[in-house]
Design a protein around this motif. Structure first.
Motif: not given
Lengths: 93, 234
Positions: A78-93
């Motif tokens: 639950y500490r991992h932010p796995t429930f968010y969707e990554l917007p396109d165009g976000v790099k280096n994450l």
């Protein structure tokens, strides 16, 4: 030169990114360490900024402490932010 | 006598001398630093010699008397302090010269504008080492002073006007060089020798193809491979 202190080198490859450990080198003082770092670790356009830190000034975790330090995090998904969707165009994450 | 040949040969010959440190430098870090500087100079030499003709032909097929570099850059490496004295004298000169060429509108302005950033680093490197060796131990101080003294006689030649570089005021260049070198040398607790930096007698003749004895051996080694295997590729 064995009587020269060891320095750790951190290189930032682009604006906006953080400095990343690149390696280490020997130098008689900070100014020369910075120049040696430039010559050794940014020859192929690897960086826009360089830090050097005396290795002796780094306090590191010990392998003996690995379990108490890191093991408890293993079963806490639950500490991992796995429930968010990554917007396109976000790099280096 | 073309300016491209003069400046190109300065860069080529000094590049080769610095390359001779590979495998011999006092520490690994410094070996890479010297190799980087040598490669910067080689890049400059390639551009400059290509303005004059075929770069390989010029670098590897010319006889000693056809080289137009100043005698300072052909001087053997000696010890590390000796090499740093040569670097200090030459890189301060080269930076000031390129600054002037870059500011002008002559044919060398584009190259000089790019190369001046490389040379500024070479000068910074030489200054730092001059300060450390001069203000270091008794032995390093003595060796650095010996290097400055031994190479001093070759500095006058740097300021003899090169044909085709009309934008350069050589007397002003000399004055700027002198005050810059004096400042570093003074901070390093060293002293510049008296006289013969162009105001009195000094060695010279490199621009006319007259070179010192070690130069013949240097180009024999530099050209050996090309001459043994003409036209070889890999």
């Amino acid at each position: 030169m064995s009587d020269w202190p060891l320095w750790e080198v951190f290189v930032r490859s682009r604006r906006g990114l953080s400095h990343v450990h690149a390696g280490s080198l020997h130098a008689p003082d900070a100014a020369m360490a910075l120049r040696n770092a430039r010559d050794l670790y940014t020859r192929r356009q690897e960086g826009v900024s360089v830090w050097v830190v005396p290795s002796a000034e780094i306090t590191a975790s010990s392998p003996d402490e690995r379990d108490p330090f890191f093991e408890p995090a293993a079963d806490k998904p639950y500490r991992h932010p796995t429930f968010y969707e990554l917007p396109d165009g976000v790099k280096n994450l | 006598m073309s300016a491209a040949l003069c400046l190109g040969d300065d860069a080529l010959v000094l590049s080769h001398r610095l390359g001779e440190w590979a495998g011999h430098a006092p520490v690994l870090e410094e070996e890479v630093a010297l190799a980087n500087i040598a490669l910067d100079l080689l890049g400059q030499a390639r551009v400059l010699l290509s303005l004059e003709g075929d770069e390989d032909e010029l670098a590897f097929r010319r006889e000693e008397r056809a080289f137009r570099n100043v005698q300072l850059v052909e001087q053997p490496n000696g010890d590390f302090a000796h090499t740093m004295a040569r670097q200090l004298y030459f890189s301060v000169y080269q930076e000031l010269l390129y600054e002037r060429l870059a500011a002008g509108e002559g044919p060398y302005a584009p190259l000089a504008g790019k190369a001046v950033k490389e040379v500024a680093y070479h000068r910074d490197h030489a200054e730092h080492w001059t300060l450390r060796l001069g203000d270091g131990t008794a032995e390093s101080h003595e060796r650095m002073q010996r290097g400055l003294d031994a190479l001093w006689r070759y500095t006058g030649e740097l300021f003899r006007p090169v044909e085709g570089l009309a934008e350069v005021d050589w007397a002003a260049l000399h004055g700027a060089w002198r005050s810059r070198v004096e400042d570093v040398v003074g901070r390093a607790t060293l002293t510049l020798p008296e006289g013969s930096d162009g105001s009195g007698w000094s060695a010279g003749g490199g621009r006319q193809g007259v070179h010192t004895e070690p130069f013949g051996r240097m180009i024999a080694e530099m050209q050996h491979l090309h001459r043994s295997h003409p036209g070889a590729t890999w």
